[in-house]
Design a protein around this motif. Structure first.
Motif, PDB file in Angstrom:
ATOM      1  N   MET A   1      28.444 111.898  83.772  1.00 16.11           N
ATOM      2  CA  MET A   1      28.466 110.515  83.355  1.00 16.11           C
ATOM      3  C   MET A   1      29.793 109.882  83.710  1.00 16.11           C
ATOM      4  O   MET A   1      30.818 110.531  83.717  1.00 16.11           O
ATOM      5  CB  MET A   1      28.240 110.399  81.859  1.00 16.11           C
ATOM      6  CG  MET A   1      26.893 110.912  81.421  1.00 16.11           C
ATOM      7  SD  MET A   1      26.740 110.830  79.640  1.00 16.11           S
ATOM      8  CE  MET A   1      25.132 111.549  79.453  1.00 16.11           C
ATOM      9  N   ASN A  90      27.804 117.207  82.776  1.00 15.78           N
ATOM     10  CA  ASN A  90      26.971 117.603  81.642  1.00 15.78           C
ATOM     11  C   ASN A  90      27.203 119.048  81.232  1.00 15.78           C
ATOM     12  O   ASN A  90      26.275 119.759  80.829  1.00 15.78           O
ATOM     13  CB  ASN A  90      25.492 117.378  81.983  1.00 15.78           C
ATOM     14  CG  ASN A  90      24.671 117.004  80.768  1.00 15.78           C
ATOM     15  OD1 ASN A  90      25.203 116.555  79.766  1.00 15.78           O
ATOM     16  ND2 ASN A  90      23.372 117.188  80.859  1.00 15.78           N
ATOM     17  N   ASP A 163      26.580 109.760  88.167  1.00 14.85           N
ATOM     18  CA  ASP A 163      27.256 110.442  87.081  1.00 14.85           C
ATOM     19  C   ASP A 163      28.741 110.135  86.998  1.00 14.85           C
ATOM     20  O   ASP A 163      29.346 110.286  85.940  1.00 14.85           O
ATOM     21  CB  ASP A 163      27.041 111.945  87.265  1.00 14.85           C
ATOM     22  CG  ASP A 163      27.527 112.760  86.094  1.00 14.85           C
ATOM     23  OD1 ASP A 163      28.131 113.824  86.338  1.00 14.85           O
ATOM     24  OD2 ASP A 163      27.323 112.353  84.943  1.00 14.85           O
ATOM     25  N   ASP A 203      19.699 110.282  88.624  1.00 17.04           N
ATOM     26  CA  ASP A 203      19.774 111.297  87.567  1.00 17.04           C
ATOM     27  C   ASP A 203      21.226 111.731  87.403  1.00 17.04           C
ATOM     28  O   ASP A 203      22.126 111.207  88.069  1.00 17.04           O
ATOM     29  CB  ASP A 203      18.845 112.482  87.860  1.00 17.04           C
ATOM     30  CG  ASP A 203      19.180 113.195  89.169  1.00 17.04           C
ATOM     31  OD1 ASP A 203      20.334 113.090  89.630  1.00 17.04           O
ATOM     32  OD2 ASP A 203      18.291 113.850  89.734  1.00 17.04           O
ATOM     33  N   VAL A 204      21.463 112.686  86.528  1.00 14.25           N
ATOM     34  CA  VAL A 204      22.829 113.077  86.210  1.00 14.25           C
ATOM     35  C   VAL A 204      23.538 113.715  87.401  1.00 14.25           C
ATOM     36  O   VAL A 204      24.761 113.673  87.494  1.00 14.25           O
ATOM     37  CB  VAL A 204      22.852 114.029  84.987  1.00 14.25           C
ATOM     38  CG1 VAL A 204      22.342 115.409  85.354  1.00 14.25           C
ATOM     39  CG2 VAL A 204      24.236 114.104  84.372  1.00 14.25           C
ATOM     40  N   ARG A 243      17.487 111.762  82.835  1.00 10.83           N
ATOM     41  CA  ARG A 243      18.833 112.117  83.261  1.00 10.83           C
ATOM     42  C   ARG A 243      18.900 113.553  83.758  1.00 10.83           C
ATOM     43  O   ARG A 243      19.795 113.908  84.525  1.00 10.83           O
ATOM     44  CB  ARG A 243      19.811 111.912  82.102  1.00 10.83           C
ATOM     45  CG  ARG A 243      19.966 110.465  81.685  1.00 10.83           C
ATOM     46  CD  ARG A 243      20.496 109.589  82.803  1.00 10.83           C
ATOM     47  NE  ARG A 243      21.862 109.926  83.164  1.00 10.83           N
ATOM     48  CZ  ARG A 243      22.416 109.649  84.334  1.00 10.83           C
ATOM     49  NH1 ARG A 243      21.702 109.062  85.280  1.00 10.83           N
ATOM     50  NH2 ARG A 243      23.652 109.977  84.585  1.00 10.83           N
ATOM     51  N   ASP A 244      17.949 114.399  83.352  1.00  9.30           N
ATOM     52  CA  ASP A 244      17.921 115.776  83.825  1.00  9.30           C
ATOM     53  C   ASP A 244      17.302 115.905  85.205  1.00  9.30           C
ATOM     54  O   ASP A 244      17.336 116.971  85.804  1.00  9.30           O
ATOM     55  CB  ASP A 244      17.150 116.660  82.845  1.00  9.30           C
ATOM     56  CG  ASP A 244      15.673 116.263  82.748  1.00  9.30           C
ATOM     57  OD1 ASP A 244      15.348 115.073  82.990  1.00  9.30           O
ATOM     58  OD2 ASP A 244      14.848 117.139  82.433  1.00  9.30           O
ATOM     59  N   GLY A 290      16.608 112.838  78.383  1.00 15.95           N
ATOM     60  CA  GLY A 290      17.185 113.826  79.276  1.00 15.95           C
ATOM     61  C   GLY A 290      16.575 115.206  79.167  1.00 15.95           C
ATOM     62  O   GLY A 290      17.111 116.154  79.736  1.00 15.95           O
ATOM     63  N   ASN A 334      18.546 107.597  75.272  1.00 13.44           N
ATOM     64  CA  ASN A 334      19.713 108.285  75.809  1.00 13.44           C
ATOM     65  C   ASN A 334      19.273 109.691  76.191  1.00 13.44           C
ATOM     66  O   ASN A 334      18.076 109.930  76.383  1.00 13.44           O
ATOM     67  CB  ASN A 334      20.893 108.257  74.821  1.00 13.44           C
ATOM     68  CG  ASN A 334      20.536 108.847  73.456  1.00 13.44           C
ATOM     69  OD1 ASN A 334      19.600 109.631  73.326  1.00 13.44           O
ATOM     70  ND2 ASN A 334      21.301 108.480  72.446  1.00 13.44           N
ATOM     71  N   GLY A 335      20.183 110.636  76.274  1.00 11.82           N
ATOM     72  CA  GLY A 335      19.792 111.955  76.726  1.00 11.82           C
ATOM     73  C   GLY A 335      18.892 112.718  75.788  1.00 11.82           C
ATOM     74  O   GLY A 335      18.194 113.644  76.208  1.00 11.82           O
ATOM     75  N   ILE A 438      26.040 104.709  81.615  1.00 11.27           N
ATOM     76  CA  ILE A 438      26.398 105.955  82.314  1.00 11.27           C
ATOM     77  C   ILE A 438      27.736 106.421  81.746  1.00 11.27           C
ATOM     78  O   ILE A 438      28.649 105.617  81.585  1.00 11.27           O
ATOM     79  CB  ILE A 438      26.514 105.736  83.825  1.00 11.27           C
ATOM     80  CG1 ILE A 438      25.165 105.371  84.426  1.00 11.27           C
ATOM     81  CG2 ILE A 438      27.073 106.997  84.499  1.00 11.27           C
ATOM     82  CD1 ILE A 438      24.135 106.467  84.371  1.00 11.27           C
TER      83      ILE A 438
END
Length: 438
Positions: A1, A90, A163, A203-204, A243-244, A290, A334-335, A438
């Motif tokens: 992020m 992450n 990210d 994505d992340v 996000r994953d 996420g 969120n995640g 982010i």
């Protein structure tokens, strides 16, 4: 992020086997990479390396992280030959990670060199809120709401951010993606010959996604620099990227027909689910957290005008209500959770519009956070009024603060609701769209 790091820890890296192994790899494959190092701060780490001193020509690199939990593509990054670094985000606090780098040639893969890094135990970080303003420029706010926005990219019909805070926008002719680096360097084109829509997503790991403007397929541009690939043939009624890195397309049935959900995991595993429907609601929007879970907004097919959010958990074929009551709602993920703000009152559409009918109290009085396992927290709020019926999607940070735009009514503008509740904070009186944290 993308984060302004308030507390950081320098890497303490152990090179396993040494940065320059004494034994060269066979000439048919590249040798081992040299000068492999890792540095880290907050919840991320960057691995750097040099070219092998022997062996065949390097055509690409393979960089892995272990353990790979929360990492896209099972913790395996495939990078072009010119790459000399790779960033992993992450990371979990106090966890020891091993990063391995291998050179890949036309006839095989060379010897790996590994380094170890332990993520710091306690890190305080701050995320950023990105949005399109009324002039069509991408701007960035601190999620604390303590300062004015910074303009990142002008004349952007759509955008996404990765990210580390790099912003990506489609070109005016929708054939290229232009990157505006987080550090303020000059914008540059990262991909051409594309068939884009304005709705870019990420994505992340920094992989980019869009719906092909000709074929309708959800398409992925890997952060590794590989060519774009069609992930799902059709975006259906709506699509989401977690996000994953889980990508999903939802096609809602009509008149009681089943809803079809196609999902592709970060490792490429494809699943298709058929969800029985009741026939009293129609698809309106879908957003992802996420962890592979989807939250779907529906609109009632009757005259009431009711709408709400339901959960489709990872691996499940059952839609479960994600709300305790009906109201005028602003929501985001969120995640880990669905974060939603809800009005004090609500009226069915005919009653609200008729003379002498009910008058709904549209004041936003609650902010709730609901995880996929049903764990829910709720706080009391005040100071902002919902504009009324509709699907209103904002953005949420990992702390659970919710950001949303109100375009009509007595409290127009961009708002922030603190995760702890209390009086809403107006970030700007202007109008903003495509909110992203982010």
């Amino acid at each position: 992020m993308f984060r302004a790091v308030l507390t950081a820890a320098a890497a303490v890296a152990l090179v396993i086997g040494g940065a320059a192994p004494a034994t060269a790899a066979p000439s048919s494959v590249p040798g081992a990479p040299t000068s492999v190092r890792v540095t880290g701060a907050a919840d991320s780490a960057t691995v750097t390396w040099g070219l092998p001193k022997s062996g065949a020509k390097v055509t690409s690199w393979r960089v892995t992280v272990s353990p790979a939990q929360q990492q896209p593509d099972a913790g395996v990054d495939r990078l072009p030959a010119g790459a000399r670094s790779d960033r992993f985000g992450n990371l979990t606090a106090s966890t020891a990670y091993t990063f391995s780098v291998r050179a890949v040639g036309t006839r095989g893969t060379g010897k790996a060199v590994s380094v170890r890094y332990t993520a710091p135990g306690s890190v305080q970080t701050v995320q950023s809120l990105f949005a399109l303003d009324g002039a069509g420029s991408v701007v960035r706010f601190p999620t604390s709401g303590t300062s004015a926005p910074t303009t990142i990219a002008p004349n952007a019909a759509g955008f996404t951010a990765d990210d580390v805070g790099d912003v990506f926008v489609p070109s005016a002719d929708r054939t290229s993606i232009v990157m505006y680096p987080a550090g303020g360097a000059a914008a540059r084109t990262v991909a051409t010959g594309l068939r884009l829509t304005a709705d870019l997503r990420s994505d992340v790991a920094g992989n980019l996604y869009w719906v092909d403007s000709v074929s309708g397929a959800i398409t992925k541009l890997p952060v590794s620099g590989a060519a774009p690939t069609a992930i799902i043939p059709s975006a259906g009624s709506g699509w989401a990227v977690g996000r994953d890195g889980t990508v999903s397309a939802v096609t809602f049935g009509t008149q009681g027909a089943a809803t079809k959900v196609v999902s592709v995991s970060p490792t490429g595993v494809r699943t298709t689910r058929s969800i029985p429907e009741t026939g009293y609601r129609i698809f309106a929007a879908v957003i992802a957290d996420g962890g592979g879970n989807l939250y779907v907004n529906y609109l009632s097919t009757g005259a009431s005008g009711a709408s709400g959010w339901v959960l489709l958990a990872k691996g499940s074929s059952e839609l479960v209500s994600a709300e305790s009551r009906i109201g005028f709602t602003y929501a985001a993920t969120n995640g880990r959770a669905l974060v939603s703000a809800k009005s004090a009152g609500w009226c069915a559409a005919p009653s609200e519009g008729s003379p002498g009918g009910c008058t709904a109290d549209k004041t936003i009085t609650s902010l709730s956070s609901r995880t996929a396992d049903g764990t829910t927290t709720e706080q009391t709020t005040s100071g902002v009024t919902a504009q009324g019926r509709g699907v209103w999607i904002g953005a949420a940070d990992e702390a659970g603060n919710l950001f949303f735009d109100v375009s009509a009514g007595p409290t127009t503008g961009l708002w922030r609701l603190d995760a702890a509740g209390g009086v809403a904070q107006r970030l700007s009186a202007g109008q903003f769209s495509r909110l992203l944290v982010i």
